[in-house]
Design an enzyme around this catalytic site. Structure first.
Site, mmCIF file in Angstrom:
data_model
loop_
_atom_site.group_PDB
_atom_site.id
_atom_site.type_symbol
_atom_site.label_atom_id
_atom_site.label_comp_id
_atom_site.label_asym_id
_atom_site.label_seq_id
_atom_site.Cartn_x
_atom_site.Cartn_y
_atom_site.Cartn_z
ATOM 1 N N PRO A 140 -21.569 41.866 13.585
ATOM 2 C CA PRO A 140 -21.838 42.456 14.905
ATOM 3 C C PRO A 140 -20.722 43.383 15.365
ATOM 4 O O PRO A 140 -19.546 43.096 15.158
ATOM 5 C CB PRO A 140 -21.922 41.225 15.813
ATOM 6 C CG PRO A 140 -21.157 40.164 15.109
ATOM 7 C CD PRO A 140 -21.323 40.430 13.652
ATOM 8 N N MET A 141 -21.099 44.486 16.003
ATOM 9 C CA MET A 141 -20.107 45.360 16.629
ATOM 10 C C MET A 141 -20.665 45.865 17.958
ATOM 11 O O MET A 141 -21.683 46.578 17.971
ATOM 12 C CB MET A 141 -19.766 46.547 15.726
ATOM 13 C CG MET A 141 -18.812 46.218 14.598
ATOM 14 S SD MET A 141 -18.356 47.691 13.657
ATOM 15 C CE MET A 141 -19.835 47.968 12.702
ATOM 16 N N GLN B 209 -26.626 38.034 18.486
ATOM 17 C CA GLN B 209 -25.391 37.335 18.874
ATOM 18 C C GLN B 209 -25.267 37.223 20.393
ATOM 19 O O GLN B 209 -25.373 38.226 21.107
ATOM 20 C CB GLN B 209 -24.152 38.056 18.332
ATOM 21 C CG GLN B 209 -22.916 37.172 18.521
ATOM 22 C CD GLN B 209 -21.597 37.868 18.214
ATOM 23 O OE1 GLN B 209 -21.240 38.842 18.846
ATOM 24 N NE2 GLN B 209 -20.874 37.337 17.237
ATOM 25 N N CYS C 270 -14.363 37.053 19.572
ATOM 26 C CA CYS C 270 -13.962 38.310 20.220
ATOM 27 C C CYS C 270 -12.571 38.152 20.839
ATOM 28 O O CYS C 270 -12.320 37.212 21.589
ATOM 29 C CB CYS C 270 -14.989 38.702 21.280
ATOM 30 S SG CYS C 270 -14.565 40.277 22.033
ATOM 31 N N LYS D 179 -19.608 32.657 14.880
ATOM 32 C CA LYS D 179 -18.653 33.560 14.238
ATOM 33 C C LYS D 179 -17.317 33.430 14.957
ATOM 34 O O LYS D 179 -17.254 33.526 16.193
ATOM 35 C CB LYS D 179 -19.158 35.003 14.309
ATOM 36 C CG LYS D 179 -18.198 36.035 13.709
ATOM 37 C CD LYS D 179 -18.890 37.383 13.554
ATOM 38 C CE LYS D 179 -17.971 38.465 13.032
ATOM 39 N NZ LYS D 179 -17.037 38.976 14.031
ATOM 40 N N GLY E 257 -13.888 40.651 7.096
ATOM 41 C CA GLY E 257 -12.628 41.350 7.339
ATOM 42 C C GLY E 257 -12.232 42.230 6.186
ATOM 43 O O GLY E 257 -12.054 41.751 5.055
ATOM 44 N N ASP E 258 -12.146 43.552 6.455
ATOM 45 C CA ASP E 258 -11.616 44.529 5.500
ATOM 46 C C ASP E 258 -12.461 44.753 4.251
ATOM 47 O O ASP E 258 -11.934 45.214 3.234
ATOM 48 C CB ASP E 258 -10.187 44.155 5.076
ATOM 49 C CG ASP E 258 -9.205 44.216 6.242
ATOM 50 O OD1 ASP E 258 -9.611 44.687 7.322
ATOM 51 O OD2 ASP E 258 -8.056 43.783 6.070
#
Ligand SMILES: Cc1cc2nc3c(=O)[nH]c(=O)nc-3n(C[C@H](O)[C@H](O)[C@H](O)COP(=O)(O)O)c2cc1C
Length: 328
Positions: free
Chosen positions: A25-26, A78, A107, A146, A208-209
Site C-alpha cells: 500500500p502507498m 487497508q 505507518c 502490516k 522493503g527495497d
C-alpha cells in the site's frame, strides 16, 4: 514438450493468491488507477489500496478512495485507525469490495503515530490485538496486518508482535524490514525478517527495497518469506510486478522497459488519472509520478520542473516528445 510450470500460491485464510508478489500500500499512490494498470500486466498478484482512515470511512462510506471494480481482485483494502469498534465498522463497509482486509500497523508519520495509529500500535500490542479481534469478528474475509521490525533499534518486537496478531486471528502479516525510527532511511534488513520462520504458522510477506526481479528472488531467499510486497519501485514501472513474477515462476528475466515504453506507460497512467479525476485534478495529482517515470533521462531535472508546473495536457505531451527526442 511443453514444461508445466507449477503455479506458486499463498493461502491467506480461505483465499488462495496465485502469486508470491503483492503491491504494497502507498497513500496517494496505489489508487484505483495505478492498481488497475498494474493488473493489466499481472493477473494474479495481490494488489493493495492506499490506507483508508477508519474514522473518515465510517463518516463517509462512499468516498472516492474505496473505488474498485471486479477486474482488480484479488485486492486487499487497508484500514488505518486505533479504535477497535471503528476499525470493525470500516472493515464491514469494505467487505463487499475487498478480498482481504489489511490493518496498518506500520505507518511512521507523526500525524498518524501521534494519534495512536499506524506504527504506534507496535508499542501497544494489547490494543493491536483488540483491533484484530474486532475486525475478525466483523468480517468473513481474511484479515492481515502490516507492520515494521519495531519502534526503534532497541525495541524490535516484530516476532512476538506477529505471534500475537496470529493469536488474535490474523491470516498473514507483512513486515517492512525497518524500524519506525528509521522511517525510510538505511537499508531494509531482510535477514532480520527471516527470524519469523518457524515462529508463526501464518504466511508472511517481506517488504522493503525490492526493486528488480533478481533482488526480489534474493529477498525471498534471505527472508525465507512466503511472499514479497513491493511499493516504491512500482512507481514509474507498471510492469515490475509482472516481471518479478515471470522471473520467480519461470526463471525468465524480461528487460526493464526502455524510455519509450516508460513514456507510453506514463501517458496511459496520466490519461487514466484524467478520466478518473477530471482534467485539472488529474494533471495535478499526477505530478508526483513524473520523477519515477523519467528517472535517469538526460536533462531530467529541467524536464521534471517543466512537467510538474505544466497544467495543459497538450503541453505535457509536447514535453514528453522532447524528452524522447532528446534521449534518442
Ligand atoms: C508515498 C508512500 C506512501 C505509503 N503509504 C503506505 C500506506 O498507506 N500503508 C502502508 O502500510 N504503508 C505505506 N507505505 C509504506 C510501503 O508500503 C512500504 O512499506 C515501504 O515503502 C517500503 O517498501 P519499498 O521499499 O518497496 O517502497 C508508503 C510508502 C510510501 C513511499
Amino acid at each position: 514438450m511443453q514444461t508445466l510450470i507449477e503455479q506458486p500460491s499463498i493461502k491467506i485464510g480461505n483465499v488462495i493468491i496465485k502469486s508470491k508478489v503483492a503491491l504494497a500500500p502507498m497513500a496517494g499512490i496505489t489508487d484505483f488507477v495505478l492498481r488497475s494498470l498494474i493488473r493489466e500486466y499481472s493477473k494474479n498478484s495481490l494488489l493493495t489500496t492506499e490506507m483508508i482512515s477508519s474514522e473518515a470511512l465510517v463518516q463517509k462510506p462512499d468516498c472516492n478512495i474505496t473505488h474498485t471494480n471486479e477486474k482488480e481482485a484479488p485486492c486487499s483494502f487497508q484500514i488505518e485507525g486505533h479504535k477497535p469498534e471503528l476499525m470493525a465498522k470500516a472493515a464491514k463497509i469494505l467487505e463487499p469490495k475487498a478480498t482481504i482486509i489489511d490493518i496498518n500497523m506500520g505507518c511512521p508519520i507523526k500525524k498518524i503515530v501521534n494519534g495512536n495509529d499506524g506504527c504506534s500500535l507496535m508499542k501497544n500490542p494489547k490494543l493491536a490485538k483488540d483491533i484484530v479481534i474486532a475486525v475478525k469478528e466483523a468480517v468473513k474475509i481474511p484479515v492481515t496486518c502490516k507492520f515494521r521490525l519495531g519502534w526503534s533499534q532497541d525495541s524490535k518486537n516484530f516476532v512476538a508482535f506477529a505471534q500475537l496478531m496470529q493469536e488474535a486471528g490474523a491470516n498473514a502479516v507483512t513486515v517492512h524490514a525497518r524500524t519506525r525510527a528509521q522511517m525510510y532511511s538505511g537499508t531494509a534488513d531482510w535477514v532480520e525478517i527471516s527470524k519469523l520462520k518457524g515462529e508463526i504458522d501464518i504466511p508472511y510477506f517481506a517488504n522493503g527495497d525490492i526493486t528488480s526481479p533478481q533482488n526480489a528472488q534474493e529477498c525471498l531467499t534471505i527472508s525465507k518469506a512466503d511472499g514479497i510486497a513491493v511499493a516504491r519501485a512500482c512507481m514509474g514501472d507498471l510492469s515490475l510486478i509482472s516481471r518479478i513474477e515471470k522471473y520467480l515462476n519461470e526463471g525468465i528475466l524480461l528487460p526493464e522497459p526502455d524510455l519509450n515504453e516508460k513514456i507510453k506507460m506514463l501517458k496511459k497512467h496520466l490519461d487514466f488519472q484524467i478520466s478518473f479525476r477530471g482534467e485539472e485534478t488529474g494533471i495535478k495529482f499526477f505530478r508526483k509520478f513524473y520523477p519515477a517515470y523519467i528517472k535517469n533521462v538526460r536533462g531530467g531535472g529541467e524536464y521534471r520542473h517543466r512537467l510538474v508546473t505544466e497544467l495543459k495536457y497538450d503541453n505535457i505531451v509536447s514535453i514528453l516528445k522532447e524528452i524522447e527526442q532528446g534521449n534518442e
